[in-house]
Enzyme design. Sequence first.
Site, PDB file in Angstrom:
ATOM      1  N   TYR A 166       0.680  -1.046   0.006  1.00  0.00           N
ATOM      2  CA  TYR A 166       0.062   0.119   0.009  1.00  0.00           C
ATOM      3  C   TYR A 166       0.831   1.250   0.100  1.00  0.00           C
ATOM      4  O   TYR A 166       1.865   1.286   0.887  1.00  0.00           O
ATOM      5  CB  TYR A 166      -0.978  -0.187   1.328  1.00  0.00           C
ATOM      6  CG  TYR A 166      -1.766   1.071   1.289  1.00  0.00           C
ATOM      7  CD1 TYR A 166      -2.826   1.521   0.547  1.00  0.00           C
ATOM      8  CD2 TYR A 166      -1.435   2.249   2.465  1.00  0.00           C
ATOM      9  CE1 TYR A 166      -3.631   2.628   0.414  1.00  0.00           C
ATOM     10  CE2 TYR A 166      -2.397   3.318   2.664  1.00  0.00           C
ATOM     11  CZ  TYR A 166      -3.436   3.482   1.517  1.00  0.00           C
ATOM     12  OH  TYR A 166      -4.281   4.638   1.644  1.00  0.00           O
ATOM     13  N   ASP A 280       9.419   3.571  -0.124  1.00  0.00           N
ATOM     14  CA  ASP A 280       8.340   4.180   0.559  1.00  0.00           C
ATOM     15  C   ASP A 280       8.482   3.758   1.854  1.00  0.00           C
ATOM     16  O   ASP A 280       8.156   2.561   2.577  1.00  0.00           O
ATOM     17  CB  ASP A 280       7.010   3.604   0.141  1.00  0.00           C
ATOM     18  CG  ASP A 280       5.705   4.139   1.113  1.00  0.00           C
ATOM     19  OD1 ASP A 280       6.061   4.780   1.874  1.00  0.00           O
ATOM     20  OD2 ASP A 280       4.541   3.958   0.567  1.00  0.00           O
ATOM     21  N   LYS A 308       3.852   9.874   8.595  1.00  0.00           N
ATOM     22  CA  LYS A 308       3.459   9.455   9.840  1.00  0.00           C
ATOM     23  C   LYS A 308       4.467  10.132  10.992  1.00  0.00           C
ATOM     24  O   LYS A 308       4.201  11.235  11.202  1.00  0.00           O
ATOM     25  CB  LYS A 308       3.464   8.013   9.837  1.00  0.00           C
ATOM     26  CG  LYS A 308       2.445   7.586   8.830  1.00  0.00           C
ATOM     27  CD  LYS A 308       2.128   6.023   8.812  1.00  0.00           C
ATOM     28  CE  LYS A 308       1.439   5.547   7.955  1.00  0.00           C
ATOM     29  NZ  LYS A 308       0.019   5.395   8.265  1.00  0.00           N
TER      30      LYS A 308
HETATM   31  C1  LIG Z   1       3.550   2.402   3.227  1.00  0.00           C
HETATM   32  C2  LIG Z   1       2.551   3.499   3.237  1.00  0.00           C
HETATM   33  N1  LIG Z   1       2.674   4.584   2.404  1.00  0.00           N
HETATM   34  C3  LIG Z   1       1.779   5.373   2.175  1.00  0.00           C
HETATM   35  C4  LIG Z   1       0.853   5.624   2.900  1.00  0.00           C
HETATM   36  C5  LIG Z   1      -0.237   6.704   2.798  1.00  0.00           C
HETATM   37  O1  LIG Z   1      -0.083   7.656   3.975  1.00  0.00           O
HETATM   38  P1  LIG Z   1      -1.067   8.662   4.455  1.00  0.00           P
HETATM   39  O2  LIG Z   1      -2.215   7.849   4.789  1.00  0.00           O
HETATM   40  O3  LIG Z   1      -0.318   9.851   5.209  1.00  0.00           O
HETATM   41  O4  LIG Z   1      -1.666   9.286   3.165  1.00  0.00           O
HETATM   42  C6  LIG Z   1       0.675   4.691   3.843  1.00  0.00           C
HETATM   43  C7  LIG Z   1      -0.585   4.783   5.007  1.00  0.00           C
HETATM   44  O5  LIG Z   1      -0.735   3.890   5.907  1.00  0.00           O
HETATM   45  C8  LIG Z   1       1.646   3.673   4.050  1.00  0.00           C
HETATM   46  O6  LIG Z   1       1.523   2.544   5.232  1.00  0.00           O
END
Ligand SMILES: Cc1ncc(COP(=O)(O)O)c(C=O)c1O
Length: 468
Positions: A166, A280, A308
């Site tokens: 994700y 990521d 985060k």
């Molecule tokens: C690995 C990863 N990338 C991107 C995101 C997206 O982040 P946001 O919820 O701040 O848009 C998340 C959200 O849980 C994530 O776990």
Amino acid sequence: MSVQTDSERITARARSIADREQRALLERTSGSAHLFERAVRHMPMGVASSFQAGDPYPIYLKRGKGSHVWDVDDNEYLDYHSGFGVNVAGHAHPKIVEAIERAAREGVHFAVTTETTVELAEEICRRFGLERMRFTNSGTEATMDAIRVARAATGRETILKIEGSYHGHHDAVLFSVVPEAALLGLRGKLGGEAADSAGDVYRTIPTSKGVPASVAEHTLIVPFNDPGALEHVLSERGEEIAALIMEPVMMNVGLVLPQPGYLEAVRDLCTRFGVVLIFDEVKSGATIAAGGAIERFGVQPDLACFAKAIGGGTTIGAFGGKGSIMDVVTRGAAQQGTFNGNPLSCRAGLAALTEVLTPAAYDHLDALGTMLAEGCRRAIEENGIAAHAVDLGAKGCVSYRVEPLRNYRDYLECNQDLFAASWPWLVNRGIFMTPGDEEQWTISVQHDEGDIRTYVEAFGEFCVELAG
Ligand SMILES: Cc1ncc(COP(=O)(O)O)c(C=O)c1O
């Protein structure tokens, strides 16, 4: 006469525990039920984000202090949910409170870059070995912008992503996030037919309605921990591929570690085919080490994305990496946002990264994480539960499968019934966790050994009950 196997017996017990614990949970959370009735009139599923939804309703929180949170019924919990991994500083940490109060007094927003914004950019570049970076307001925006920058820098349009990962909710990455077993390609046990590192059998499966079908043409899927499959796709279609976006350690299917040599092989392949490697680190950055997975595994991507935990609890995102790639922002790749780098988030982020998440704090998180995982491992072993525990710094989890996971398809083999019983069991015993087994615990600097013992005891009692 049918003979019940051990695993069937435990699954049957798990179902009855889940029913009993779920009923007890509903009895203790009538305030959440009432708030849900109000909320659902104005917000789909009664929540601000679909990830916050619950069945039949979510537990609504009202307050947090240190390692504790309170729900709207005044039930007190130890917080291991930690706002999906944001709250590594814990709740209302005095340094963060001071930073936010200062921003409130001096101005929370100008849409003009401040010195604090620059200082936070310096700290993020230092921690993660980036030459240049930009701010966003979320992880979604960070991965969206990183992909755009990679496309602009390479002049290519297609991206690669990992099956079962994700990266936020923008169109390009909403494929094969949690594909159903029945829809997967022809690889391994689940598909019934084995195929060697065959990247072309990995289907691009839509995750969301509302994404134009044509977007799928530009997103290809590869499995985690399989450099052969990556090499296969790159040798067939490398010239079309702008970027590979991946979590260096998968954190949306429990916790899947990269096998030794995997990240290095990925790094080499991306370099060989001129593909921008994007890590990521929205979840791993600033939680599994000061320098995230980049530090922990020693592999430097071309671009990396953060969000985060880097904001000390406030709304933030960031991405950056090689100057030669980031400089396409100066030459016409759009990267903007009214709230980017606002002083409220930057003051809180700077306090978190420079005053709270110190080297000593990471030692503390490592020690507590190991204590928690070892406690869970002992309970699993003593009671013969088909599960294992993994930990990395502030993050860790129990996955209900004996062997560690190597990829998304292994995750599909986890026993959902056992997780479904564990969640209300733990919540009813004061351990607040995310309601899905794709997540993991996050420990904060304000957790202590007593908090860990409470978790281990509750989990141990669960294993005893499960084993019967
Ligand atoms: C690995 C990863 N990338 C991107 C995101 C997206 O982040 P946001 O919820 O701040 O848009 C998340 C959200 O849980 C994530 O776990």
